[in-house]
Write a protein that holds these residues in place. Structure first.
Motif, PDB file in Angstrom:
ATOM      1  N   UNK A 183       0.838  -1.277   0.093  1.00 14.83           N
ATOM      2  CA  UNK A 183      -0.065  -0.216   0.002  1.00 14.83           C
ATOM      3  C   UNK A 183       0.847   1.226   0.008  1.00 14.83           C
ATOM      4  N   UNK A 184       1.879   1.372   0.934  1.00 18.64           N
ATOM      5  CA  UNK A 184       2.791   2.534   1.028  1.00 18.64           C
ATOM      6  C   UNK A 184       3.534   2.667  -0.493  1.00 18.64           C
ATOM      7  N   UNK A 185       3.761   1.520  -1.114  1.00 22.25           N
ATOM      8  CA  UNK A 185       4.655   1.650  -2.365  1.00 22.25           C
ATOM      9  C   UNK A 185       3.850   2.202  -3.244  1.00 22.25           C
ATOM     10  N   UNK A 186       2.538   1.648  -3.399  1.00 24.32           N
ATOM     11  CA  UNK A 186       1.697   2.279  -4.430  1.00 24.32           C
ATOM     12  C   UNK A 186       1.416   3.850  -4.198  1.00 24.32           C
ATOM     13  N   UNK A 187       1.461   4.473  -3.013  1.00 23.42           N
ATOM     14  CA  UNK A 187       1.359   5.740  -2.662  1.00 23.42           C
ATOM     15  C   UNK A 187       2.579   6.634  -3.366  1.00 23.42           C
ATOM     16  N   UNK A 188       3.680   5.831  -2.802  1.00 24.05           N
ATOM     17  CA  UNK A 188       5.172   6.469  -3.309  1.00 24.05           C
ATOM     18  C   UNK A 188       5.262   6.305  -4.721  1.00 24.05           C
ATOM     19  N   UNK A 189       4.791   5.434  -5.410  1.00 29.00           N
ATOM     20  CA  UNK A 189       5.030   5.440  -6.925  1.00 29.00           C
ATOM     21  C   UNK A 189       3.814   6.179  -7.591  1.00 29.00           C
ATOM     22  N   UNK A 208      -3.139   9.626  -2.944  1.00 30.86           N
ATOM     23  CA  UNK A 208      -2.847   9.697  -1.418  1.00 30.86           C
ATOM     24  C   UNK A 208      -4.000  10.179  -0.761  1.00 30.86           C
ATOM     25  N   UNK A 209      -3.949   9.861   0.623  1.00 35.09           N
ATOM     26  CA  UNK A 209      -5.122  10.397   1.462  1.00 35.09           C
ATOM     27  C   UNK A 209      -4.589  11.428   2.380  1.00 35.09           C
TER      28      UNK A 209
END
Length: 67
Positions: free
Chosen positions: A27-33, A38-39
């Motif tokens: 999940x964090x990787x999806x946001x970073x990429x 983002x929320x």
């Protein structure tokens, strides 16, 4: 444990990951990429997820898995 801010319930990253069935690192990787939008973040810069955010992530992850 969910937080209530101005009458709205927010969930932490771990809770959102568990609710969506997506691992926290993924999940964090999806946001970073930039794969997913983002929320909101709190004053400590921690992510805060609404039920709508969790539903959006579930829907997106399902569409990715079916491709």
């Amino acid at each position: 444990m969910p937080k209530r801010i101005n009458g709205k319930t927010y969930y932490q990253t771990k809770e959102a990951a568990e609710a969506t069935g997506i691992s926290r690192p993924t999940l964090l990787r999806w946001f970073r990429e930039g794969r997913v939008r983002d929320v909101r973040r709190d004053r400590n810069d921690w992510r805060l997820f609404t039920k709508e955010d969790i539903a959006r992530l579930k829907k997106w992850s399902t569409s990715v898995r079916t491709r």
